[in-house]
Write a protein that holds these residues in place. Sequence first.
Motif, mmCIF file in Angstrom:
data_model
loop_
_atom_site.group_PDB
_atom_site.id
_atom_site.type_symbol
_atom_site.label_atom_id
_atom_site.label_comp_id
_atom_site.label_asym_id
_atom_site.label_seq_id
_atom_site.Cartn_x
_atom_site.Cartn_y
_atom_site.Cartn_z
ATOM 1 N N ASN A 18 0.810 -1.217 0.000
ATOM 2 C CA ASN A 18 0.000 0.000 0.000
ATOM 3 C C ASN A 18 0.848 1.274 0.000
ATOM 4 O O ASN A 18 0.311 2.374 0.059
ATOM 5 C CB ASN A 18 -0.938 0.012 1.210
ATOM 6 C CG ASN A 18 -1.943 -1.105 1.135
ATOM 7 O OD1 ASN A 18 -2.519 -1.364 0.089
ATOM 8 N ND2 ASN A 18 -2.145 -1.798 2.242
ATOM 9 N N GLY A 19 2.159 1.128 -0.015
ATOM 10 C CA GLY A 19 3.051 2.282 -0.093
ATOM 11 C C GLY A 19 3.484 2.859 1.237
ATOM 12 O O GLY A 19 4.138 3.899 1.277
ATOM 13 N N ASN A 20 3.161 2.202 2.337
ATOM 14 C CA ASN A 20 3.537 2.703 3.663
ATOM 15 C C ASN A 20 4.940 2.229 4.047
ATOM 16 O O ASN A 20 5.329 1.104 3.728
ATOM 17 C CB ASN A 20 2.526 2.246 4.709
ATOM 18 C CG ASN A 20 1.185 2.894 4.480
ATOM 19 O OD1 ASN A 20 1.083 4.102 4.350
ATOM 20 N ND2 ASN A 20 0.133 2.090 4.401
ATOM 21 N N ALA A 39 1.425 0.275 9.469
ATOM 22 C CA ALA A 39 1.203 0.895 10.783
ATOM 23 C C ALA A 39 1.344 2.410 10.654
ATOM 24 O O ALA A 39 2.401 2.911 10.263
ATOM 25 C CB ALA A 39 2.199 0.361 11.803
ATOM 26 N N GLY A 40 0.293 3.139 10.975
ATOM 27 C CA GLY A 40 0.301 4.589 10.841
ATOM 28 C C GLY A 40 1.231 5.297 11.807
ATOM 29 O O GLY A 40 1.728 6.386 11.517
#
Length: 75
Positions: A18-20, A39-40
């Motif tokens: 997802n690009g995180n 993980a944000g």
Amino acid sequence: MLYEGKVSKVSRLNNSINGNPRYAVWLDRLGRFVTPTDAGWVYGVNFSNLEGRNVLIETSKRENSRTIENLTGEA
């Protein structure tokens, strides 16, 4: 489980699908720990400034888990 130690190395891993961002953090004498996928909270940590600092790493309750659930600087 809680681990406390001095950060000896930080490495940027490949982004999630997802690009995180993902990171690996090494603690002296304790080895490598990794951030979870997507993980944000990793956006709120300055990983490039962790080397040489004491941190407290919390992993999941699973035995031998090396996935960081929480990271607190200057433990």
